[in-house]
Design an enzyme around this catalytic site. Structure first.
Site, PDB file in Angstrom:
ATOM      1  N   SER A 164       0.819  -1.213   0.000  1.00  0.00           N
ATOM      2  CA  SER A 164       0.000   0.000   0.000  1.00  0.00           C
ATOM      3  C   SER A 164       0.853   1.263   0.000  1.00  0.00           C
ATOM      4  O   SER A 164       1.934   1.308   0.605  1.00  0.00           O
ATOM      5  CB  SER A 164      -0.895   0.006   1.241  1.00  0.00           C
ATOM      6  OG  SER A 164      -1.527   1.258   1.420  1.00  0.00           O
ATOM      7  N   GLU A 186       0.207   3.684   1.673  1.00  0.00           N
ATOM      8  CA  GLU A 186       0.241   4.151   3.062  1.00  0.00           C
ATOM      9  C   GLU A 186       1.614   3.935   3.682  1.00  0.00           C
ATOM     10  O   GLU A 186       1.987   4.625   4.633  1.00  0.00           O
ATOM     11  CB  GLU A 186      -0.821   3.425   3.887  1.00  0.00           C
ATOM     12  CG  GLU A 186      -2.255   3.796   3.549  1.00  0.00           C
ATOM     13  CD  GLU A 186      -2.665   5.151   4.113  1.00  0.00           C
ATOM     14  OE1 GLU A 186      -2.147   5.543   5.171  1.00  0.00           O
ATOM     15  OE2 GLU A 186      -3.509   5.817   3.483  1.00  0.00           O
ATOM     16  N   TYR A 242      -1.978  -0.031  10.265  1.00  0.00           N
ATOM     17  CA  TYR A 242      -2.166  -0.650   8.953  1.00  0.00           C
ATOM     18  C   TYR A 242      -0.903  -0.506   8.110  1.00  0.00           C
ATOM     19  O   TYR A 242      -0.410  -1.482   7.529  1.00  0.00           O
ATOM     20  CB  TYR A 242      -3.346   0.022   8.248  1.00  0.00           C
ATOM     21  CG  TYR A 242      -3.528  -0.377   6.802  1.00  0.00           C
ATOM     22  CD1 TYR A 242      -4.212  -1.541   6.468  1.00  0.00           C
ATOM     23  CD2 TYR A 242      -3.027   0.412   5.763  1.00  0.00           C
ATOM     24  CE1 TYR A 242      -4.390  -1.914   5.131  1.00  0.00           C
ATOM     25  CE2 TYR A 242      -3.192   0.050   4.439  1.00  0.00           C
ATOM     26  CZ  TYR A 242      -3.873  -1.116   4.125  1.00  0.00           C
ATOM     27  OH  TYR A 242      -4.038  -1.471   2.805  1.00  0.00           O
TER      28      TYR A 242
END
Length: 321
Positions: free
Chosen positions: A127, A129, A151
């Site tokens: 990801s 992120e 996460y």
């Protein structure tokens, strides 16, 4: 000649469903997993009209024995790992579940591949992120990670685990570092779908106000069906390597609001209330991606702008309601 077999861990989600459709169109035999496949509705697969073409297995991704037995029974050519807790916001309240589903789940698949011994290609869903704030520089495959949520920390650990198994055991494994991508199959709890659903309801006079957190964030948004094609191309690539998947264009959540409400000739400022209680403990301000490598090496590029993506989702939601 026998059909190639693929396991999709996390087949019930947005990406898993579109990926299953793509693989089926290429003649691949698709197997999907769920914690309890017998009671899972697989509503996204039903919406795409492909549920009956898929074989399902009950697998607990955080249980090594469960994962290994599934892989041993199916003996796949390719494995896609899209299974995990997928919400950044939820990861703050459920950090242990997030870590188990992402880090431990990835390890269980990699270790199963290693012990099983068959040549199996493995795709890991990473990801954007993981990059944290990119500032004005677009992140590519060489940009250092700076995770800002449970996460993102878990996705970062899984990324390095894949790299380690690739180098230590010569396993054909790669990670796709995907930036934000949306579709009608996106769950309603995600802010993008929340905005679109609210705009539709407000346009019909059934709702007046939409409560949101930080709307100054900047993201690179794409169209999910495009992004699963990038996953498939990575698996068809002779060399196992990691790729950033993005449009290369970033816009703010305010832009997202404006495009969405303008579709209904509404001014978003008349209907949106900022709620500080919806802010995350830490959040990414700017997240920008550079898809140069995947474009040059695999010929992939995003086909839809943010406006086109939003309009396609709105049209779908209007048909449903």
């Amino acid at each position: 000649m026998s059909r190639k077999k693929a396991i999709i861990f996390g087949i019930s989600g947005q990406d898993g469903s579109y990926l299953a459709k793509s693989l089926l169109s290429k003649g691949v035999k698709v197997f999907g997993t769920s914690r309890d496949a017998e009671v899972q509705e697989f509503s996204n697969l039903r919406k795409l009209g492909i549920k009956q073409q898929i074989s399902f297995f009950s697998v607990a991704i955080n249980d090594f024995g469960s994962v290994f037995q599934c892989i041993k029974k199916i003996s796949p050519d390719v494995i896609y790992n899209l299974a995990s807790q997928s919400s950044v916001a939820l990861s703050f309240s459920q950090p242990h579940e997030t870590m188990e589903s992402i880090e431990l789940g990835t390890l269980n698949i990699l270790e199963s591949i290693r012990l099983y011994g068959k040549e199996i290609k493995f795709y890991n869903a990473c990801s954007s992120e993981c990059f944290g704030d990119t500032g004005e520089e677009k992140a590519d495959e060489n940009t250092p990670f700076n995770p800002l949520s449970p996460y993102a920390v878990s996705k970062t650990a899984a990324y390095w685990m894949v790299k380690n198994y690739r180098e230590a055991y010569d396993i054909s494994a790669c990670s796709g570092i995907l930036f934000n991508h949306e579709s009608p199959l996106r769950q309603d709890r995600f802010v993008t779908k929340k905005i679109i659903n609210a705009a539709v309801t407000i346009s019909k006079g059934d709702q007046r106000t939409l409560h949101l957190g930080n709307i100054d964030i900047v993201r690179d948004w794409g169209w999910a069906p495009d992004y699963v094609e990038a996953m498939r191309l990575m698996m068809e690539n002779k060399r196992s390597e990691d790729f950033v998947v993005a449009t290369g264009v970033s816009q703010s959540l305010k832009d997202f609001l404006e495009i969405t409400f303008k579709y209904f000739n509404l001014n978003w400022e008349d209907h949106v209330t900022i709620d500080k209680g919806l802010y995350r403990p830490t959040d990414i301000t700017v997240n920008m991606g550079n898809p140069k490598k995947i474009k040059e090496k695999l010929g992939w590029k995003a086909n839809f702008s943010l406006k086109q993506t939003i309009n396609k989702i709105i049209e779908y939601v209007l048909k449903e309601k």
